[in-house]
Design a protein around this motif. Structure first.
Motif, PDB file in Angstrom:
ATOM      1  N   ALA A 235      61.914  40.019   8.926  1.00 40.07           N
ATOM      2  CA  ALA A 235      62.565  38.494   8.690  1.00 40.07           C
ATOM      3  C   ALA A 235      61.246  37.439   9.438  1.00 40.07           C
ATOM      4  O   ALA A 235      61.288  36.607   8.415  1.00 40.07           O
ATOM      5  N   LEU A 236      60.572  37.713  10.353  1.00 40.32           N
ATOM      6  CA  LEU A 236      59.939  36.729  10.790  1.00 40.32           C
ATOM      7  C   LEU A 236      58.606  36.434   9.723  1.00 40.32           C
ATOM      8  O   LEU A 236      58.174  35.533   9.673  1.00 40.32           O
ATOM      9  N   ILE A 237      57.940  37.712   9.358  1.00 34.88           N
ATOM     10  CA  ILE A 237      57.079  37.536   8.502  1.00 34.88           C
ATOM     11  C   ILE A 237      57.486  36.688   7.199  1.00 34.88           C
ATOM     12  O   ILE A 237      56.630  35.907   6.757  1.00 34.88           O
ATOM     13  N   LEU A 238      58.402  37.190   6.639  1.00 30.23           N
ATOM     14  CA  LEU A 238      58.970  36.092   5.505  1.00 30.23           C
ATOM     15  C   LEU A 238      59.111  34.545   6.126  1.00 30.23           C
ATOM     16  O   LEU A 238      59.028  33.559   5.216  1.00 30.23           O
ATOM     17  N   ALA A 239      59.661  34.432   7.436  1.00 29.53           N
ATOM     18  CA  ALA A 239      59.860  33.136   7.788  1.00 29.53           C
ATOM     19  C   ALA A 239      58.421  32.477   7.902  1.00 29.53           C
ATOM     20  O   ALA A 239      58.340  31.245   7.449  1.00 29.53           O
ATOM     21  N   VAL A 240      57.554  33.146   8.165  1.00 31.51           N
ATOM     22  CA  VAL A 240      56.230  32.468   8.377  1.00 31.51           C
ATOM     23  C   VAL A 240      55.828  32.326   7.013  1.00 31.51           C
ATOM     24  O   VAL A 240      55.130  31.135   6.646  1.00 31.51           O
TER      25      VAL A 240
ATOM     26  N   LEU B 174      47.980  38.503   9.120  1.00 28.83           N
ATOM     27  CA  LEU B 174      48.922  37.170   8.798  1.00 28.83           C
ATOM     28  C   LEU B 174      48.366  35.932   9.550  1.00 28.83           C
ATOM     29  O   LEU B 174      48.359  34.719   8.943  1.00 28.83           O
ATOM     30  N   ILE B 175      47.864  36.265  10.750  1.00 34.02           N
ATOM     31  CA  ILE B 175      47.289  34.983  11.637  1.00 34.02           C
ATOM     32  C   ILE B 175      46.108  34.560  10.833  1.00 34.02           C
ATOM     33  O   ILE B 175      45.943  33.174  10.500  1.00 34.02           O
ATOM     34  N   THR B 176      45.181  35.238  10.622  1.00 37.13           N
ATOM     35  CA  THR B 176      43.704  34.902  10.416  1.00 37.13           C
ATOM     36  C   THR B 176      43.601  34.819   8.748  1.00 37.13           C
ATOM     37  O   THR B 176      43.054  33.636   8.281  1.00 37.13           O
ATOM     38  N   ALA B 177      44.713  35.364   8.011  1.00 39.42           N
ATOM     39  CA  ALA B 177      44.397  35.286   6.389  1.00 39.42           C
ATOM     40  C   ALA B 177      45.278  34.156   6.121  1.00 39.42           C
ATOM     41  O   ALA B 177      45.149  33.691   4.875  1.00 39.42           O
ATOM     42  N   VAL B 178      46.376  34.035   6.396  1.00 34.52           N
ATOM     43  CA  VAL B 178      47.409  33.065   6.061  1.00 34.52           C
ATOM     44  C   VAL B 178      47.664  31.861   6.946  1.00 34.52           C
ATOM     45  O   VAL B 178      47.296  30.688   6.284  1.00 34.52           O
ATOM     46  N   VAL B 179      48.050  32.068   8.097  1.00 36.16           N
ATOM     47  CA  VAL B 179      48.487  30.830   8.981  1.00 36.16           C
ATOM     48  C   VAL B 179      47.133  29.721   9.438  1.00 36.16           C
ATOM     49  O   VAL B 179      47.425  28.540   9.198  1.00 36.16           O
TER      50      VAL B 179
ATOM     51  N   LEU C 250      49.453  37.818  -0.374  1.00 40.16           N
ATOM     52  CA  LEU C 250      48.980  38.880   0.613  1.00 40.16           C
ATOM     53  C   LEU C 250      50.274  39.406   1.241  1.00 40.16           C
ATOM     54  O   LEU C 250      50.198  40.381   1.899  1.00 40.16           O
ATOM     55  N   ILE C 251      51.586  38.500   1.294  1.00 39.77           N
ATOM     56  CA  ILE C 251      52.627  38.903   1.837  1.00 39.77           C
ATOM     57  C   ILE C 251      53.057  40.312   1.608  1.00 39.77           C
ATOM     58  O   ILE C 251      53.446  41.062   2.665  1.00 39.77           O
ATOM     59  N   PRO C 252      53.279  40.686   0.389  1.00 42.87           N
ATOM     60  CA  PRO C 252      53.694  42.040   0.145  1.00 42.87           C
ATOM     61  C   PRO C 252      52.826  43.061   0.580  1.00 42.87           C
ATOM     62  O   PRO C 252      53.329  44.152   1.175  1.00 42.87           O
ATOM     63  N   PHE C 253      51.556  42.626   0.759  1.00 42.19           N
ATOM     64  CA  PHE C 253      50.597  43.805   1.198  1.00 42.19           C
ATOM     65  C   PHE C 253      50.842  44.006   2.751  1.00 42.19           C
ATOM     66  O   PHE C 253      50.818  44.961   3.377  1.00 42.19           O
ATOM     67  N   ILE C 254      50.951  42.590   3.345  1.00 45.19           N
ATOM     68  CA  ILE C 254      51.209  42.702   4.724  1.00 45.19           C
ATOM     69  C   ILE C 254      52.471  43.556   4.988  1.00 45.19           C
ATOM     70  O   ILE C 254      52.597  44.381   5.907  1.00 45.19           O
ATOM     71  N   ILE C 255      53.548  43.219   4.263  1.00 41.70           N
ATOM     72  CA  ILE C 255      54.741  44.180   4.485  1.00 41.70           C
ATOM     73  C   ILE C 255      54.602  45.379   4.474  1.00 41.70           C
ATOM     74  O   ILE C 255      54.937  46.393   5.202  1.00 41.70           O
TER      75      ILE C 255
END
Lengths: 99, 523, 631, 281
Positions: free
Chosen positions: B124-129, B270-275, B94-99
């Motif tokens: 940077a914050l997204i990658l950190a998460v 990012l919140i709902t699908a990942v974290v 998901l992260i590449p799509f989020i970015i």
């Protein structure tokens, strides 16, 4: 007489000094009251030394004096520089700690 | 000592975050590309993990173990089971799509200051998460998990509070107030949960003497570590509370609508699908394994809470006027399903719940990202400000509809499989709860279709008449997600094959077996 | 040959994918691609049919296993297709009527800029419907079940710019979802009871479990059927569904999708046979809907809604028949097929009329169209004769058989059900005659529309008339063809089973009664609409008429109870969420904030104040030390 | 020597007498330290108390400390206090009126409570055995202390040394005013004065009267009012300007009257002078 009376005296002096710290506004007098408290402690130490029959109490009193001297030097320096900028030696004027 | 693959999967985005943050202010685009490349490389690593993982092999694979804080028995222990692998892959996917979806979301409004680098910070914050979430999935040491479970809050706090939608119906000042409200609310809720969990973690250490999930679970299983009933229940509640906040379960859910409403669509995803998945994942991994008896003890209450989440979230979604809030409440409803599946204590329920986590991630991402594209075009989150978009931007409307249909669990799309498994799994043990939860699918249809009808159909509103259709970048984001939704809906076997052995293990941890069907039982 | 089954579904599915993803490039040829692929599927169906005919009656079940769909623990769902006589019948009906309607739509949708998409949706529908009837387990059936719901949603709301269409689509989907809930609960019950939900294991083990469970499964299946087949109490969506383009109404909301409920009940016959209570419920639902739909059909002035009422009523017949058990299954399916022909023909005719009348749907503004549209008139007329059960036309055979079967149920139930079926036949004759008379007879009543365009009624193009003719031929001869030598009965019997009931009255008597009912119905309609001119503005009408115009107040009930109630519920829940759930948290926060506000005042900034608290603290420490020593 | 040694571990009547008399004075001194309005008086009272304490140290066998107390504490530290008091203003008397609400009562309550608790603590403790310092002081008090300081307490001692140096440096840093710009020359100052145009000539000198030290006496303007400009800034800020205007005017009046008497003129009625603040009342 029981030497314990010295301790009562020390306690009394300490309390008087502490109360003085709380009610006086003049920073110099406040400092003097702190000195009074330290002296009261010193008296107690000396009496303790006598009580235990060794000199450690006196040593502590001695160190207290040194530290008191250092404290007075710095404290008075602060008072002087405060006085220079604020033209007052009142501790209440320095109330910047308020939110 | 083989190559530390799991560490690399977490370390790569972490290093990427640092590198992205260090990109000079003027080289914004370079930062974006860097972040994208790093996230894709992480995806490649995650796929390697997926390939190296042998579903029929040991429970925890690719393990790494190093002493860390020797005095307290804290070890740097990583390992993945089938459930973790699936979620790891989801995150990396998901992260590449989020970015990519947030490509332009964090461009500075004025380009003058050379010190101000929001874009770099955002990516940077997204990658950190990502790094923290990944290591949370991998950690098999309770303390290690706890640290990253909590540390996640920091970048998330800044992502929610620092970056919002460009346009806001009440102006920029109100937007920033509401953003910080949402961010603080997010932080406080999760922090309270986390601190209670910390107490439980310490309590666990006092009882068990170390933090190793495997050792404790093994000791629990073979009876060498006996816990007093009361102690076990309190520790369980401490863990569960934190996960229930994160998940989020009714009535601890109110931070989610605020956070999702105020953050940009990619961050909301990012919140709902990942974290949030870390919360449900941890229920499965920690609550059930460490405290099997207490889990069973708490099951009725938790199932009722999950049921309330399902119905309540769906009903509230119907009543929302804000697109993102609606999706948030829908997610609450879906998390209710996930929790229900986990605590139904059947293999269908738990496999379904794991699958649900994956599918919900993809479907919410699809719906929310398209909603984000829509919102960025019109500059409003209010449903009432739209109408007739279908006529102007048919592709956008079509993808939105598919996202919505996935949300309402249309058969043929991935979420159906998981939702049905959860329902069946619950029904076999708790028929009444299963039947009531089935009402959720009607309500899901209601809020999704009402949303679609009000925004996409009807006469074209003048404000949307010039709305452009999806651009190439946006299609690249949505297209693969939709393809995945269909693929996993038609052929979910690859995922269930990975998940199933792990679920079977968990079932044996809690000493339960599936109820036998009546006819077979009669024979 | 087994491998062809998947191709049946694949062809239209491919069409849907190509047409929907292909984009504007395919606008020019899209409709032909759709028609071609649907016809391909029909041809494949014929090939398979021929193959089946070549086998023994007992070996006519083909299965094709494609892949394992959901393998989790004991839960095993496969993508497996099953082609037997029952599904074959449906395949031919669906692909045959479907292809005709594709062809019809080429002409009907000619001026719509989104025609390509329309064909994409139609193909999607075909694929889903075929999946529904070919599935070998209930879960796969469920996929098709919801798939046709989706296609129906997309097609009803095809003219999305009309808010009424969008609302109708949503309503259809939602009401269907309520039914789907029943189906999913039924599947769960099957899983807990039998450990499987494939047709084979479930239907062959009905004897091993309690009747209570089977009744529960049956009632849930009935709920599903009610939703999909627009039976009371979930019938309200069908009238609104007429917002969709007319070919859609013909294909989905008359011939195929709405009959899926009947398929489900017949397919699950083994369950119902073992659960008489559920069977009774099915017959009750069928009987009520039969009358309900007929009454609604009598009052509507909108030609499509009148036909929708009729559809409801006719499906009521089928459900009634299916509820009768083995005596009725075959006739339910037979009526389903003949109904597929004549109702699709009627809808196409209605579409043709609308096509010629500037999309006017109010029958009070028609009249005397028989001269303007001769082909439409003739085909529509044949469909009309078929539906009212005119002797030797297809409706005559199928409906008559159902009425007979109803009487054959025996006892009081048989008399009641048979009576209702007869009454339904009379009302059917009445409202269909009314439609016929208002549309094609009398004097012309059409007026210029708001823009001043005078309608110029004209015959429709060939692409539209050919399907109508074909369907009319079907309506005329299908019944006779099926009836001849009980062909249909023998064809289906291996799957559904059949038993002859002992009717208290003879078959001839029943046929006679039916014909009497028919004549009475037609006569009353003639008296009311044929002899006197039809007013252009609808008269106020009796209480029943007014209620029937409003779908017997069912919508009002839904609106008041479900919509309003739901709105209040959600609104109050939003309030509760904001004030109570969030409020508790915010209240705690505010409490802490207020307390700190108080405490903040202690922080007045004066060093001496701080010193007092420090000194007080020291005093407390001393006190605590003393206390500890004392204790 | 032996008498002193004896006093170290027993309490003779003499010591008791000394304790009660001097102790009373010490307490009075302490109270005066707290209660005197002028800082100078407080300092003097404190010095008195300290000297009494020094005597008590001696009585308790701490000879070295007693001497140090007198020499270092009373002699050096208290003098430092006096210097600062002088700097801040020796004549300024503080108001003893409390400005923070409830501060005094809280302070007294805490003080009394603390005192009572301390007394209770001392009373509770079993302090009956006194070893006396006789043995410890056997080799002489100073030698005994030295032995301890340079063995057992050597680290503390070193650290104290560091502390003292730090304190000295700290005091210098605090009181030293860093000059951040070049000192202005006479010329620049003159130019600025001209530019501002307020006091083009140098500031006026204070009025000089033989009977006073006179730096603190403001010069009088022609109308007889004092001009604060004539007085040093420090004095001005301390509020130590001696206002002699009324005296001067009275003197003038007396002079005129005498002259008038001598010259037998009718007195001119001078305008009665009122000080500005009185006039404003």
């Amino acid at each position: 007489m029981n030497p314990v009376n010295y301790l009562y005296l020390a306690a009394l002096l300490f309390t008087i000094g502490a109360t003085g710290v709380l009610i006086r506004r003049n920073a110099i007098v406040v400092f003097m009251c702190v000195e009074l408290m330290l002296n009261a402690c010193n008296l107690a130490f000396v009496v303790f030394s006598r009580m235990h029959g060794n000199l450690d109490g006196q040593i502590i009193a001695f160190f207290t004096m040194v530290v008191a001297a250092a404290e007075v030097v710095v404290g008075l320096a602060i008072i002087v520089s405060l006085f220079r900028t604020r033209h007052s030696a009142s501790v209440d004027d320095a109330s910047l700690m308020k939110l | 000592m083989s190559f530390p693959l799991l560490t690399a999967t977490a370390a790569l985005p972490a290093l990427g975050a640092v590198a992205t943050a260090a990109v000079p202010a003027a080289r914004r685009t370079a930062a974006k590309w860097l972040a994208l490349v790093v996230s894709l490389a992480t995806l490649a690593l995650a796929i390697t993990v997926l390939i190296r993982f042998d579903p029929g092999g040991d429970r925890y694979q690719l393990t790494e173990s190093h002493a860390w804080i020797a005095d307290f028995g804290v070890r740097y222990e990583l390992g993945v089971d089938g459930i973790a692998v699936a979620l790891l892959a989801l995150t990396a996917l998901l992260i590449p799509f989020i970015i990519l979806a947030g490509w332009n979301d964090a461009d500075p409004l004025e380009t003058g200051s050379r010190r101000w680098r929001p874009t770099q910070g955002f990516f940077a914050l997204i990658l950190a998460v990502e790094a923290m979430v990944v290591i949370s999935f991998e950690a098999t040491d309770v303390f290690l998990f706890y640290i990253f479970f909590e540390a996640m809050l920091i970048p998330m706090y800044f992502l929610i509070g620092g970056f919002g939608d460009r346009a806001h119906e009440h102006g920029e000042a109100a937007a920033s107030t509401q953003r910080s409200y949402a961010a603080v609310k997010f932080l406080l809720y999760n922090l309270v949960g986390g601190l209670i969990m910390l107490a439980a973690v310490i309590g666990l250490y006092v009882v068990a003497g170390n933090f190793s999930l495997q050792e404790i679970a093994q000791a629990r299983a073979n009876g060498s570590l006996h816990m007093v009933t009361g102690t076990e229940r309190w520790l369980f509640l401490g863990f569960f509370f934190a996960f229930a906040v994160k998940a989020p379960l009714w009535p601890l859910h109110t931070w989610l609508p605020n956070a999702m409403q105020e953050s940009t669509a990619p961050v909301a995803v990012l919140i709902t699908a990942v974290v949030d998945k870390v919360g449900t994942f941890a229920m499965l991994r920690f609550c059930l394994q460490l405290f099997p008896e207490a889990s069973k003890w708490a099951t009725p209450v938790i199932l009722v809470l999950a049921l309330i989440s399902i119905v309540y979230g769906a009903l509230l979604a119907v009543g929302q006027r804000d697109i993102k809030r609606l999706v948030a409440y829908a997610s609450i409803s879906h998390f209710g399903f996930i929790v229900m599946g986990i605590f139904a204590m059947t293999s269908q329920g738990q496999s379904g719940a794991t699958l649900y986590m994956v599918n919900h991630g993809i479907s919410t991402a699809a719906l929310m990202l398209v909603a984000g594209f829509l919102i960025s075009r019109r500059g409003s989150r209010l449903i009432a400000d739209y109408g007739g978009v279908q006529k102007v931007a048919p592709v956008l409307a079509g993808t939105f509809l598919i996202g919505g249909l996935a949300t309402l669990s249309l058969p043929g799309l991935a979420p159906f499989v998981s939702e049905f498994l959860v329902l069946v799994g619950t029904f076999t043990r708790y028929p009444v709860i299963g039947v009531i939860a089935t009402f959720g699918i009607v309500l899901a249809a209601l809020y999704t279709l009402v949303l679609y009808q009000r925004t996409m159909t009807g006469p074209v509103k003048p404000e949307v008449s010039a709305m452009p259709d999806l651009r190439v970048r946006e299609l690249v984001v949505v297209g693969p997600l939709i393809v995945l939704l269909i693929l996993l809906g038609v052929y979910p076997k690859p995922v269930t094959d990975i998940v199933d052995p792990a679920v079977r293990q968990t079932m044996s941890d809690v000493h339960t077996t599936d109820p036998k069907p009546e006819v077979e039982a009669a024979k | 040959m087994d491998n062809l089954i998947a191709l049946l579904i694949a062809a239209p599915l491919l069409g849907a994918a190509v047409l929907l993803v292909g984009g504007r490039r395919l606008d020019a040829v899209g409709h032909w691609i759709g028609t071609l692929l649907s016809t391909t599927s029909f041809v494949l169906g014929l090939v398979l049919f021929a193959g089946l005919l070549g086998k023994d009656a007992e070996n006519r079940t083909l299965t094709q296993h494609l892949w394992t769909w959901i393998p989790v623990g004991g839960f095993q769902a496969d993508v497996t297709f099953r082609l037997d006589q029952l599904s074959m019948t449906f395949v031919l009906l669906i692909t045959g009527v479907g292809s005709l309607i594709h062809l019809y739509s080429v002409g009907y949708m000619e001026h719509d800029e989104r025609r390509r998409r329309f064909f994409g949706y139609l193909n999607l529908f075909l694929a889903a419907m075929l999946l529904l009837v070919l599935a070998d387990n209930y879960l796969l059936l469920y996929v098709g079940w919801e798939g046709v719901g989706l296609a129906s949603y997309l097609l009803i709301g095809f003219w999305q710019h009309k808010p009424s269409a969008a609302t109708a689509a949503k309503k259809a989907f939602l009401v269907n979802r309520v039914g789907d809930m029943g189906l999913s609960i039924a599947i769960m019950l099957m899983f807990t009871t039998f450990g499987s939900f494939a047709f084979g294991p479930v239907l062959s083990h009905t004897g091993d479990t309690s009747e209570g469970r089977l009744t529960a499964i049956g009632l849930m299946l009935l709920l599903a059927a009610c939703g999909k087949s627009a039976q009371v109490p979930l019938q309200s969506w069908l009238g609104d569904a007429m917002e969709g383009p007319t070919p859609v109404s013909a294909l989905i909301h008359a011939a195929t999708m709405v009959t899926a409920g009947v398929y489900l009940i017949v397919r699950s016959g083994a369950i119902f046979n073992a659960a008489p209570d559920a069977q009774l419920a099915v017959t009750v639902v069928g009987a009520v809907t039969l009358i309900f739909g007929a009454i609604v059909g009598c009052a509507k002035d909108d030609i499509k809604k009148a036909l929708a009422g009729s559809t409801m009523s006719q499906i009521g017949y089928m459900v009634l028949a299916a509820g009768l058990g083995p005596i009725g299954y075959v006739f339910a399916i037979m009526h389903l097929v003949t109904h597929g022909f004549f109702k699709a023909g009627l809808f196409l005719g209605a579409g043709s009329v609308m096509h010629g009348m500037n999309d006017e749907v109010d029958m009070r503004k028609y009249g005397a169209l028989r001269t303007y549209m001769p082909i439409t008139f003739v085909t529509f007329g044949l469909g009309y004769l078929a539906i009212i059960g005119f002797p030797f036309l297809s409706g005559f055979y199928s409906k008559d058989a159902i009425i007979e079967a109803a009487f054959a149920k025996g006892g009081t139930q048989g008399w009641i059900l048979g009576g209702v079926a007869l009454l339904g036949a009379a009302i059917t004759a009445f409202y269909m005659t009314r439609v016929m008379l208002m549309t094609f007879f009398g004097e012309k009543r059409w007026q210029p529309d708001a823009q001043g365009h005078e309608p110029h009624p004209h015959e429709s193009p060939k692409t539209m008339t050919i399907p109508m003719i074909v369907l009319a031929v079907g309506s005329v001869f299908a019944g006779f063809f099926f009836h001849l030598g009980d062909r249909f009965l023998h064809w289906l019997e291996p799957v559904t089973g059949h038993s002859e009931g002992d009717s208290p009255i003879g078959a001839t008597t029943i046929t006679g009664a039916t014909l009497v009912c028919l004549v009475v119905g037609v006569g009353i309609a003639w008296a009311r609409y044929g002899r006197k001119p039809v007013p252009v503005v609808a008269p106020r009408g009796s209480l029943l008429t007014r209620a029937a115009r409003r779908d017997l107040l069912q919508d009002d009930f839904n609106h008041v109870v479900l919509v309003r109630g739901g709105e209040h519920l959600t609104r109050s829940l939003v309030y509760v969420d904001h004030t109570l759930v969030d409020g508790v948290v915010n209240g705690t926060a505010a409490g802490v904030g207020g307390l700190s506000g108080r405490l903040r005042r202690v922080q007045n900034g004066f060093a001496r104040s701080y010193a007092v608290s420090m000194f007080g603290g020291a005093a407390l420490l001393v006190a605590a030390t003393l206390l500890m020593r004392a204790v | 020597m032996s008498a002193l040694q004896l006093a170290a571990y027993t309490t003779s009547t003499g010591e008791a007498f000394q304790f009660w008399v001097l102790g009373t004075f010490a307490v009075i001194g302490a109270l005066c330290t707290v209660l005197m309005r002028k800082a100078v008086h407080s300092a003097l009272c404190l010095a008195g108390t300290m000297i009494i304490l020094a005597v008590f140290y001696l009585a308790n066998g701490a000879y070295f400390l007693g001497i140090v107390q007198i020499v270092v504490y009373t002699g050096a530290i208290m003098m430092l206090f006096l210097f600062v008091v002088m700097l801040v203003g020796v004549t300024a008397a503080d108001s003893l009126k409390e400005t923070i609400k409830g501060q005094r009562w809280l302070a007294l309550a805490c003080g009394v409570g603390f005192g009572v608790l301390l007394f209770a603590g001392i009373g509770n403790a079993a302090l009956t055995e006194f070893a006396g310092t006789g043995r410890a002081n056997a080799n002489g008090n100073v030698e005994g202390l030295a032995a301890l300081i340079f063995t057992k307490y050597v680290f503390a001692f070193e650290v104290t040394g560091a502390l003292l140096i730090t304190a000295a440096v700290g005091a210098m840093v605090l009181t030293h005013r860093e000059r951040t710009e070049r000192a202005r020359t006479q010329r620049e100052m003159a130019e600025q004065r001209i530019r501002e145009g307020r006091h083009i000539p140098p500031l006026p000198a204070p009025g000089v009267y033989a009977r006073h030290n006179a730096v603190d006496v403001a010069g009088l303007l022609p109308d007889g009012t004092p001009s604060e400009l004539t007085v040093n800034k420090t004095l001005r800020e301390r509020g130590q300007i001696r206002d002699v205007s009324a005296e001067a005017l009275n003197d003038l009046r007396a002079l005129e009257q005498r002259a008038a008497e001598r010259l037998e003129r009718t007195a001119i009625e001078p305008a009665t002078f009122k000080r500005p603040e009185e006039a404003s009342k």
